[in-house]
Design a protein around this motif. Sequence first.
Motif, PDB file in Angstrom:
ATOM      1  N   UNK A   1     -14.460  -6.819  10.031  1.00 49.91           N
ATOM      2  CA  UNK A   1     -15.614  -5.835   9.098  1.00 49.91           C
ATOM      3  C   UNK A   1     -14.821  -5.463   8.029  1.00 49.91           C
ATOM      4  N   UNK A   2     -13.848  -5.789   7.697  1.00 47.42           N
ATOM      5  CA  UNK A   2     -13.063  -5.450   6.314  1.00 47.42           C
ATOM      6  C   UNK A   2     -13.420  -6.336   5.296  1.00 47.42           C
ATOM      7  N   UNK A   3     -13.859  -5.754   4.368  1.00 46.11           N
ATOM      8  CA  UNK A   3     -14.269  -6.696   3.136  1.00 46.11           C
ATOM      9  C   UNK A   3     -13.179  -6.532   1.951  1.00 46.11           C
ATOM     10  N   UNK A   4     -12.700  -5.437   1.664  1.00 45.55           N
ATOM     11  CA  UNK A   4     -11.626  -5.359   0.808  1.00 45.55           C
ATOM     12  C   UNK A   4     -10.490  -4.439   1.375  1.00 45.55           C
ATOM     13  N   UNK A   5      -9.140  -4.733   0.848  1.00 42.94           N
ATOM     14  CA  UNK A   5      -8.195  -3.773   1.254  1.00 42.94           C
ATOM     15  C   UNK A   5      -7.060  -3.685   0.158  1.00 42.94           C
ATOM     16  N   UNK A   6      -6.290  -2.587   0.342  1.00 41.90           N
ATOM     17  CA  UNK A   6      -5.262  -2.333  -0.611  1.00 41.90           C
ATOM     18  C   UNK A   6      -3.856  -2.255   0.094  1.00 41.90           C
ATOM     19  N   UNK A   7      -2.881  -2.967  -0.257  1.00 40.97           N
ATOM     20  CA  UNK A   7      -1.787  -2.790   0.356  1.00 40.97           C
ATOM     21  C   UNK A   7      -0.580  -2.163  -0.589  1.00 40.97           C
ATOM     22  N   UNK A   8       0.215  -0.954  -0.106  1.00 42.22           N
ATOM     23  CA  UNK A   8       1.210  -0.554  -0.780  1.00 42.22           C
ATOM     24  C   UNK A   8       2.379  -1.218  -0.301  1.00 42.22           C
ATOM     25  N   UNK A   9       3.119  -2.088  -1.118  1.00 41.76           N
ATOM     26  CA  UNK A   9       4.330  -2.607  -0.649  1.00 41.76           C
ATOM     27  C   UNK A   9       5.495  -2.142  -1.336  1.00 41.76           C
ATOM     28  N   UNK A  10       6.711  -2.255  -0.945  1.00 38.08           N
ATOM     29  CA  UNK A  10       7.908  -1.940  -1.931  1.00 38.08           C
ATOM     30  C   UNK A  10       7.987  -2.625  -2.919  1.00 38.08           C
ATOM     31  N   UNK A  11       7.159  -3.884  -3.260  1.00 37.28           N
ATOM     32  CA  UNK A  11       7.150  -4.479  -4.717  1.00 37.28           C
ATOM     33  C   UNK A  11       5.965  -4.121  -5.308  1.00 37.28           C
ATOM     34  N   UNK A  12       5.363  -3.119  -5.050  1.00 29.11           N
ATOM     35  CA  UNK A  12       3.936  -2.819  -5.917  1.00 29.11           C
ATOM     36  C   UNK A  12       2.689  -2.872  -4.990  1.00 29.11           C
ATOM     37  N   UNK A  13       1.474  -3.161  -5.547  1.00 26.90           N
ATOM     38  CA  UNK A  13      -0.037  -2.981  -4.997  1.00 26.90           C
ATOM     39  C   UNK A  13      -0.419  -4.461  -4.801  1.00 26.90           C
ATOM     40  N   UNK A  14      -0.879  -4.786  -3.602  1.00 26.45           N
ATOM     41  CA  UNK A  14      -1.657  -5.813  -3.446  1.00 26.45           C
ATOM     42  C   UNK A  14      -2.947  -5.601  -3.129  1.00 26.45           C
ATOM     43  N   UNK A  15      -4.016  -5.859  -4.088  1.00 27.48           N
ATOM     44  CA  UNK A  15      -5.397  -5.727  -3.804  1.00 27.48           C
ATOM     45  C   UNK A  15      -6.300  -7.136  -3.483  1.00 27.48           C
ATOM     46  N   UNK A  16      -6.875  -6.956  -2.471  1.00 32.43           N
ATOM     47  CA  UNK A  16      -7.683  -8.092  -1.839  1.00 32.43           C
ATOM     48  C   UNK A  16      -9.047  -8.055  -1.538  1.00 32.43           C
ATOM     49  N   UNK A  17      -9.854  -9.226  -1.749  1.00 34.57           N
ATOM     50  CA  UNK A  17     -11.307  -9.212  -1.637  1.00 34.57           C
ATOM     51  C   UNK A  17     -11.970  -8.800  -2.657  1.00 34.57           C
ATOM     52  N   UNK A  18     -12.562  -9.966  -2.880  1.00 28.64           N
ATOM     53  CA  UNK A  18     -13.692  -9.863  -4.178  1.00 28.64           C
ATOM     54  C   UNK A  18     -14.869 -10.272  -3.823  1.00 28.64           C
ATOM     55  N   UNK A  19     -15.194 -10.626  -2.626  1.00 22.57           N
ATOM     56  CA  UNK A  19     -16.624 -11.122  -2.267  1.00 22.57           C
ATOM     57  C   UNK A  19     -16.467 -11.098  -0.688  1.00 22.57           C
ATOM     58  N   UNK A  20     -17.581 -11.071   0.230  1.00 22.41           N
ATOM     59  CA  UNK A  20     -17.543 -11.208   1.558  1.00 22.41           C
ATOM     60  C   UNK A  20     -16.730 -12.650   2.090  1.00 22.41           C
ATOM     61  N   UNK A  21     -16.924 -13.727   1.373  1.00 24.02           N
ATOM     62  CA  UNK A  21     -16.343 -15.003   1.766  1.00 24.02           C
ATOM     63  C   UNK A  21     -16.230 -15.337   0.284  1.00 24.02           C
TER      64      UNK A  21
END
Lengths: 538, 538
Positions: free
Chosen positions: A231-251
């Motif tokens: 179900x997840x299309x995009x997500x944001x992960x806070x990491x010790x090294x900063x932010x990872x933002x993923x997902x720009x399209x369904x596939x």
Amino acid sequence: MTESALPVFDMHPYLWGNPQTPGELPAAAGELLSALGAVAPPAAVDIADAVLPASTLPAAALDALVAAVGADHVRFDHDARVRHTGGFSTPDLIKLRTGDGSAAPDAVVFPADHDEVLAVLAACSVHHVAVVPFSGGTSVVGGLTAARGGFTGVIALDPRRLDRLVSLDEVSRTAVLQPGLRGVRAEALLDERGYTLGHFPQSYEAATIGGYAAARSAGQSSAGYGRFDEMVETLTLATPRGTLTLGTAPKSGAGPDLRQLVLGSEGAFGVITSVTVRVHPKPVSRIFEGWRFEDFAAGSAAMRALVQDGPLPTVVRLSDEAETSVNLADPTAAGSAGTGGCLMITGYEGTPAQTAVLRAGATELLLAHGAESLGEGPGEKWRTGRYRGPYLRDQLLDVGGLVETLETATYWSNIERLKAAVTEALQASLGANGNQSLVLCHISHVYAAGASLYFTVLTTADPDPVAQWGAAKAAANAAIRSCGATISHHHGVGTDHRDTYAEEIGPLGVGILRAVKAELDPEGIMNPGVLVAPGLVA
Amino acid sequence: MTESALPVFDMHPYLWGNPQTPGELPAAAGELLSALGAVAPPAAVDIADAVLPASTLPAAALDALVAAVGADHVRFDHDARVRHTGGFSTPDLIKLRTGDGSAAPDAVVFPADHDEVLAVLAACSVHHVAVVPFSGGTSVVGGLTAARGGFTGVIALDPRRLDRLVSLDEVSRTAVLQPGLRGVRAEALLDERGYTLGHFPQSYEAATIGGYAAARSAGQSSAGYGRFDEMVETLTLATPRGTLTLGTAPKSGAGPDLRQLVLGSEGAFGVITSVTVRVHPKPVSRIFEGWRFEDFAAGSAAMRALVQDGPLPTVVRLSDEAETSVNLADPTAAGSAGTGGCLMITGYEGTPAQTAVLRAGATELLLAHGAESLGEGPGEKWRTGRYRGPYLRDQLLDVGGLVETLETATYWSNIERLKAAVTEALQASLGANGNQSLVLCHISHVYAAGASLYFTVLTTADPDPVAQWGAAKAAANAAIRSCGATISHHHGVGTDHRDTYAEEIGPLGVGILRAVKAELDPEGIMNPGVLVAPGLVA
């Protein structure tokens, strides 16, 4: 009552579910356990009396945490700490019931937003404090107990203040949700706008959006709405090294799908602070019904036909002969005689036209596979009782039972072999000490190529039930591996499955995870010991 | 002719498709280009006369390769090298048409099995030889040109000897396929057993199973059968550090889905030597038909309803007004006037009962969205002509045209904005030098939350068409990024998209890929420069 109308509550750290509606052990279930020869253990210790270790956090680390989130949002009190101690595996429960709070964090931190999460992780990296992301607290695989070795302390990071439905895109049918949002609350917020997420795992009354994502949750309506990781299309992960933002399209064809690397990362790479998920117009038509099959083979062949040839119901669930015989699909009657044969539940949700088409096609297929219709009665009993099953465990533990579940998944051609191997392994291990056991099984998640197997084990507790279960679980794990199946379909890895998981993905697979962890979490502070062995990073 | 009956052939290195059935430029298409003012370039150089660099492989490396696969399976001749030079992007073609074979590998190696692939990679690691996995050779994103810097040479690893349907599991409906198996051949082998893979990308006549997996291929029937990355159940990757075997169940909750890290890795982590994929009973009923919509907005709204509310056809494709006006969906008539408005193609495959249900539901929905039925004629023209489109490019290049395609994907609420931005960026860049251009677009892959956009660009070639296209492509890439869309829905990253891809996944995303590459390929020999910038590893 529909899912979106269920209450939101704080769960007790070793008693499952809504404290206002505690479990009631059906007489038949109690009698079943007595017949097995159970002896009640000492009463569970009140959590106020649990013994927690002294908080070891250095003053500088505390100052940094307070600077990150404010003094009001860093707690050290007994109650906050004990309520963030371990999860809901039976060994976790037994430990806390005996008053052993040794797994408690030194502090609990409540960041308000993504930037505060980043600040907490930065502070913990500097001060070598381990971080356990802890939201619903429903892990059943030891996913909430940090390996303390080498750290100055352990905090639980509770994202409950990140609890918003941020936005709804009615054209794309997606919603942006924060990780601390409880599943029940997410449904209520979406329901107000005419939508549903359609994600109803057994932990639905307590679990959160962030937990669903981090642990690859699968809900009971996965046939219709998909697994949470789907179900997840995009997500944001806070990491010790900063932010990872993923997902720009369904596939996307642009490289590996890195979203699938974060989903299932169980807090070992960072803290998921936002997800965009698909939503659906809320169904106006819901029909659940029961079917009886002669045996498990006939029922699973019918399930396979439903998913391979269609139409696939929204919900489909098949109990084996043993589970059917103790009526587990209806927790209010658990222990009493079931329908005989194997009980299947099918559910259809959507518009009236959609459910009519689904139901007609599925009914034709099921009847052709020898199903006997039991009508809507068993379907409704399952639907309305479906979150009640885990409540029974606490009452069974009270009277000397040992109850636990485990699950796996494999390809269709391997299902019968896997089911037999796990059942035999569990019964042999538990029987070695003279305990009688019931091993019940159902299929509740189906795919074109295979399905999950979910086992519920009931036996009498030995004097050391944690060791007793540990041996049984190890035997089951070995059986799962020997059949080439996965160590978990939706419970996750945590610490309990870590070694078997390492065998499943092999040394290069473990190497990949270590490399990714080292990249995102060079100090190794994120949920150490979960997913990969501690001490391998930094 | 069905897909499984198409011939298998060796493709010319700069002429698309079956040499027995070369493209024929429809008169209308030629006239269209003349009207734009095209001037024919010098005739293409025969590949026998292409200028290749001297082979630089050290003798010790050659010895090691011969030891790995046998002397008969290491080739240095001009023909073998030129046939493994670059891919099928228009810049790749233009380069080779001018006789520039500078991207040729020093040797071509043909391992027979997984262990020989491992041996080749081990030899190349020791001798610092770059390895380009090269099977169908149809990359349009510069995925087949190794960065030579720091290496003693470059080999192409051609897996054509790994060309078997290894096994078929009719219960799980999965097949084990080797990577060198051509798509056409895989279909023929499965057809003999009564099954289909259902994967029909535009490159179907040449591409291979390994390429589909490594590059996240999407076929024209993706609505019905899914993308290739969705079909893969298990896979084996030969890496310089050994074997990675992934996939134990259709879905697992045990950690991240590492399969999704290998799919799309484009040879940068290793060589895929086996995949287990889902297969389907071959359809006995196939119906394709055409529809006319007033405009793109109406057509795309109907597509969205098909995928969000169902039923979803097996194939669904919508040309915009510009593409419809030049009849691109029927390559035999390209350039002549189309139907007006926007042409949609729908296709239904399955049993007669399945296609009847699908077609009835979809027809009702499409009519409700204002579609005008054009009957089966346009559907059949598209179906039978659907692999012929790329053939036209060679003829257009001959007469001074510049033709290229690019594609992206985004969420439904962003589709119109993205389409306008890319179209404007292309036209502005190409127009800056006074060239007129046609920018045509279609949607051919749909998801609940979004869709792909596929652009075909036709203009007149400048004296330096590679630079001309480079500028236009850069403008399109910037537009895609500014809209938050993905740089590729199914063409991949290669070298051409690498920098834009780095922006898309951010520094931490790039860091993850670098970390994984360093773990699996510590010497950085695998397809250097593809996916991530060269020189960052080892």
